[in-house]
Design a protein around this motif. Structure first.
Motif, PDB file in Angstrom:
ATOM      1  N   TYR A  37       0.844  -1.200   0.000  1.00 39.83           N
ATOM      2  CA  TYR A  37       0.000   0.000   0.000  1.00 39.83           C
ATOM      3  C   TYR A  37       0.878   1.249   0.000  1.00 39.83           C
ATOM      4  N   ASP A  38       1.848   1.297   0.904  1.00 44.21           N
ATOM      5  CA  ASP A  38       2.664   2.496   1.063  1.00 44.21           C
ATOM      6  C   ASP A  38       3.542   2.763  -0.156  1.00 44.21           C
ATOM      7  N   LEU A  39       4.133   1.704  -0.728  1.00 45.61           N
ATOM      8  CA  LEU A  39       5.019   1.892  -1.877  1.00 45.61           C
ATOM      9  C   LEU A  39       4.238   2.188  -3.155  1.00 45.61           C
ATOM     10  N   PHE A  40       3.027   1.618  -3.279  1.00 46.29           N
ATOM     11  CA  PHE A  40       2.231   1.792  -4.499  1.00 46.29           C
ATOM     12  C   PHE A  40       1.495   3.130  -4.488  1.00 46.29           C
ATOM     13  N   SER A  41       1.055   3.574  -3.316  1.00 42.72           N
ATOM     14  CA  SER A  41       0.204   4.766  -3.250  1.00 42.72           C
ATOM     15  C   SER A  41       0.920   6.023  -3.719  1.00 42.72           C
ATOM     16  N   ILE A  42       2.238   6.096  -3.516  1.00 43.79           N
ATOM     17  CA  ILE A  42       2.950   7.306  -3.926  1.00 43.79           C
ATOM     18  C   ILE A  42       2.902   7.493  -5.436  1.00 43.79           C
ATOM     19  N   SER A  43       2.901   6.370  -6.191  1.00 41.89           N
ATOM     20  CA  SER A  43       2.840   6.479  -7.653  1.00 41.89           C
ATOM     21  C   SER A  43       1.488   7.007  -8.126  1.00 41.89           C
ATOM     22  N   LEU A  44       0.466   6.866  -7.290  1.00 42.95           N
ATOM     23  CA  LEU A  44      -0.869   7.345  -7.660  1.00 42.95           C
ATOM     24  C   LEU A  44      -1.023   8.837  -7.444  1.00 42.95           C
ATOM     25  N   MET A 171       0.028 -11.101  -0.125  1.00 42.37           N
ATOM     26  CA  MET A 171      -0.752 -10.009   0.455  1.00 42.37           C
ATOM     27  C   MET A 171      -0.375  -8.667  -0.156  1.00 42.37           C
ATOM     28  N   GLN A 172       0.780  -8.608  -0.812  1.00 39.61           N
ATOM     29  CA  GLN A 172       1.144  -7.397  -1.548  1.00 39.61           C
ATOM     30  C   GLN A 172       0.086  -7.045  -2.588  1.00 39.61           C
ATOM     31  N   GLY A 173      -0.448  -8.074  -3.245  1.00 42.25           N
ATOM     32  CA  GLY A 173      -1.461  -7.826  -4.265  1.00 42.25           C
ATOM     33  C   GLY A 173      -2.675  -7.128  -3.698  1.00 42.25           C
ATOM     34  N   PHE A 174      -3.116  -7.574  -2.521  1.00 44.86           N
ATOM     35  CA  PHE A 174      -4.267  -6.930  -1.891  1.00 44.86           C
ATOM     36  C   PHE A 174      -3.921  -5.523  -1.412  1.00 44.86           C
ATOM     37  N   GLY A 175      -2.657  -5.313  -1.003  1.00 47.00           N
ATOM     38  CA  GLY A 175      -2.240  -3.976  -0.615  1.00 47.00           C
ATOM     39  C   GLY A 175      -2.281  -3.008  -1.785  1.00 47.00           C
ATOM     40  N   ILE A 176      -1.860  -3.490  -2.965  1.00 45.41           N
ATOM     41  CA  ILE A 176      -1.920  -2.662  -4.175  1.00 45.41           C
ATOM     42  C   ILE A 176      -3.367  -2.325  -4.514  1.00 45.41           C
ATOM     43  N   LEU A 177      -4.251  -3.332  -4.444  1.00 37.63           N
ATOM     44  CA  LEU A 177      -5.669  -3.092  -4.718  1.00 37.63           C
ATOM     45  C   LEU A 177      -6.270  -2.120  -3.702  1.00 37.63           C
ATOM     46  N   ALA A 178      -5.859  -2.248  -2.441  1.00 35.81           N
ATOM     47  CA  ALA A 178      -6.373  -1.351  -1.403  1.00 35.81           C
ATOM     48  C   ALA A 178      -5.939   0.081  -1.666  1.00 35.81           C
ATOM     49  N   ALA A 179      -4.690   0.272  -2.080  1.00 37.52           N
ATOM     50  CA  ALA A 179      -4.206   1.623  -2.382  1.00 37.52           C
ATOM     51  C   ALA A 179      -5.027   2.237  -3.509  1.00 37.52           C
ATOM     52  N   LEU A 353      -5.312  -5.848 -10.847  1.00 38.15           N
ATOM     53  CA  LEU A 353      -6.343  -6.876 -10.685  1.00 38.15           C
ATOM     54  C   LEU A 353      -6.206  -7.968 -11.742  1.00 38.15           C
ATOM     55  N   CYS A 354      -5.875  -7.583 -12.960  1.00 34.43           N
ATOM     56  CA  CYS A 354      -5.824  -8.554 -14.065  1.00 34.43           C
ATOM     57  C   CYS A 354      -4.469  -9.249 -14.182  1.00 34.43           C
ATOM     58  N   GLY A 355      -3.368  -8.523 -13.940  1.00 33.31           N
ATOM     59  CA  GLY A 355      -2.062  -9.089 -14.207  1.00 33.31           C
ATOM     60  C   GLY A 355      -1.243  -9.428 -12.987  1.00 33.31           C
ATOM     61  N   THR A 356      -1.438  -8.693 -11.896  1.00 32.88           N
ATOM     62  CA  THR A 356      -0.557  -8.843 -10.735  1.00 32.88           C
ATOM     63  C   THR A 356      -1.081  -9.865  -9.735  1.00 32.88           C
TER      64      THR A 356
END
Length: 540
Positions: A37-44, A171-179, A353-356
């Motif tokens: 979540y923390d690493l992915f959210s900054i890119s958003l 669980m990284q995948g769910f963190g990315i989706l949550a972000a 959601l589709c690839g990761t």
């Protein structure tokens, strides 16, 4: 070897899948949920931050972060992560997994909140404080890599150990989706309450004052899942393998695991003492004995992770081409700030959601069936094939009408990264090294991977620029182009495939068999007649 193995370790190896396994996955996995979540959210939110703090009056396009500022904001967490992986990996072997485990989560909570509270009266001040907190956030995240993997491997049975460690990483995948989901919700709510015209119509009004709260809320939300699991993490008992093989406390290990496994376990103090005094048990990380036994293994895990992350993180460079080509993200000037935030989050969440996410869970389901070696080899091979499939006919994919094929190829590259080396490079280092250096070796391997991530994210950001100086992004010099970059990345994958042969298969084997500690236990049993106060293993 089971007859010579310490009973507390054998009990863990042969234990049926129980509730405590899933509890451990959840506690360790929520750390990775938070990490992602923390690493992915900054890119958003970087484009939104650029609009808020780098607006230029009269410019045809919205404000954006200067290249150097963008690189620092995105990269400082990687540097923190690399440092944290090395430091906490070493500390986990010195002080114990449990004592260090809570520190990383508390650091992540404080830094996530601090990131959202970044203060200052100028863009420079805000970016400086943001980078300060992002570094410490990365430092805490880095510690989670070796500690979570090591704890899960040392708690698991040998039959399903790979699946449990893979589930933690997944669980990284769910963190990315949550972000992505949190960003979509925040953007939707704010743009409905505070409507604004597109930038092309009114540049100033297109970025409402409340947009400055949006990115702060999104970054601070990363502390929520960490807070939810902090108490459980602090209450976890130390792993029996650390307590027995490193701390040499047989009585405490037996007591802790008796509670976890709900059975009575022998206290083999004599046998543990004999293992502790064995000469071949005392070699350290920088000894010739370690180099002889595990030097090639450490080289293999570190190199594979390094090469994988170069390819994995550089794939983000192509997202902007995909999103614009298929119309998911229109030109920035045609949207207001919150609308752009919404569209970026929606597009990247769909890709995840589709690839990761599916690739992670294919690994969970199959890793203890076909093994780590096969999955990693297959992953590197398929990533090579799909990258060459993108590179060779690159001009075909970039012509109108062929974009859907590009998206499919791109998604499959991500799929085979996650159903492949992105998962196995995390799992294997937690299984093949001795307990006394297990966390350190995992930290070294992970730090090597993060160095590859820095090369992939920032080296290729410059390398992938067009060879035509008139077509480069603002502020960047000419590079070798996307097509040639794809050929280089395919070469990295081929090297990763070859380095996989340095790493042994650990499917179905105990941690002590893989590390060589089983031999030491057998020698101790032979020397002391199996000594210790053996009361057997009896279900309570």
């Amino acid at each position: 070897m089971a007859g010579d193995q310490l009973q507390v370790l054998n009990a863990l190896d042969v234990a049926r899948t129980q509730w405590y396994h899933f509890t451990a996955v959840l506690i360790a996995g929520m750390g990775f949920f938070t990490d992602a979540y923390d690493l992915f959210s900054i890119s958003l939110v970087t484009k939104l931050i650029g609009r808020v703090y780098y607006y230029v009056d009269g410019a045809p396009d919205p404000g954006s972060l200067p290249p150097r500022v963008s690189s620092v904001v995105n990269g400082v967490a990687f540097v923190g992560t690399l440092t944290g992986q090395l430091f906490f990996g070493w500390l986990g072997d010195k002080l114990g997994r449990k004592r260090v485990y809570g520190m990383t989560l508390m650091l992540m909570i404080a830094a996530a909140i601090g990131s959202g509270l970044s203060f200052g009266s100028s863009p420079t001040c805000v970016m400086t404080t943001l980078c300060f907190f992002r570094f410490w956030l990365g430092f805490g995240i880095g510690g989670d890599y070796p500690l979570s993997a090591t704890i899960m491997s040392e708690y698991s049975n040998k039959r399903t150990r790979g699946a449990f460690i893979a589930a933690v990483f997944a669980m990284q995948g769910f963190g990315i989706l949550a972000a992505g989901t949190v960003t979509i919700i925040v953007a939707t709510v704010l743009k409905n309450f505070y409507p604004a015209p597109p930038y092309a119509i009114d540049p100033v009004a297109s970025t409402v004052a409340e947009a400055d709260y949006a990115w702060r809320i999104i970054l601070m939300f990363g502390a929520v899942p960490a807070v939810m699991t902090l108490y459980s993490r602090l209450k976890m008992p130390e792993t029996a393998r650390y307590t027995t093989l490193v701390a040499k406390n047989a009585k405490q290990a037996a007591a802790d695991m008796a509670k976890v496994l709900q059975m009575e376990i022998a206290v083999e103090e004599d046998k543990v003492a004999q293992i502790a005094t064995a000469q071949n048990h005392n070699f350290g990380l920088f000894s010739s004995a370690f180099f002889r036994r595990h030097g090639a293994h450490l080289l293999g895990t570190a190199t594979c992770w390094f090469l994988l992350d170069i390819a994995y993180y550089s794939q983000n460079l192509f997202q902007k081409d995909i999103f614009s080509a298929i119309g998911w993200i229109p030109p920035a000037s045609s949207m207001n700030a919150l609308e752009e935030l919404f569209r970026i989050a929606r597009a990247q969440t769909l890709i995840a959601l589709c690839g990761t996410v599916p690739g992670y869970w294919f690994t969970v389901g199959l890793i203890d069936v076909i093994g780590r070696f096969t999955i990693q080899l297959l992953g590197f091979f398929m990533m090579t094939a799909f990258m060459l499939g993108l590179a060779v006919p690159y001009h075909h994919w970039t012509t109108p009408g062929n974009q859907i094929g590009f998206v499919v190829m791109y998604a499959f590259t991500f799929f085979f990264a996650n159903f492949g080396p992105n998962s196995t490079t995390f799992i294997v280092p937690a299984e093949i090294f001795p307990a006394r250096v297990r966390s350190t070796c995992h930290g070294i391997s992970a730090a090597s991977g993060k160095l590859g991530a820095i090369v992939g994210s920032f080296g290729f950001l410059y390398l992938a620029q067009s060879q035509d100086p008139t077509k480069t992004e603002h502020g960047y010099p000419p590079g070798i182009g996307v097509r040639n970059s794809l050929f280089v990345l395919a070469g990295c994958n081929i090297l990763g495939l070859l380095c996989t042969f340095l790493v042994p298969e650990s499917k179905g084997k105990s941690l002590e068999e893989m590390s060589g500690e089983a031999e030491e236990e057998a020698e101790a049993a032979a020397g002391g007649g199996g000594g210790g106060r053996s009361v057997g293993i009896v279900p309570v």
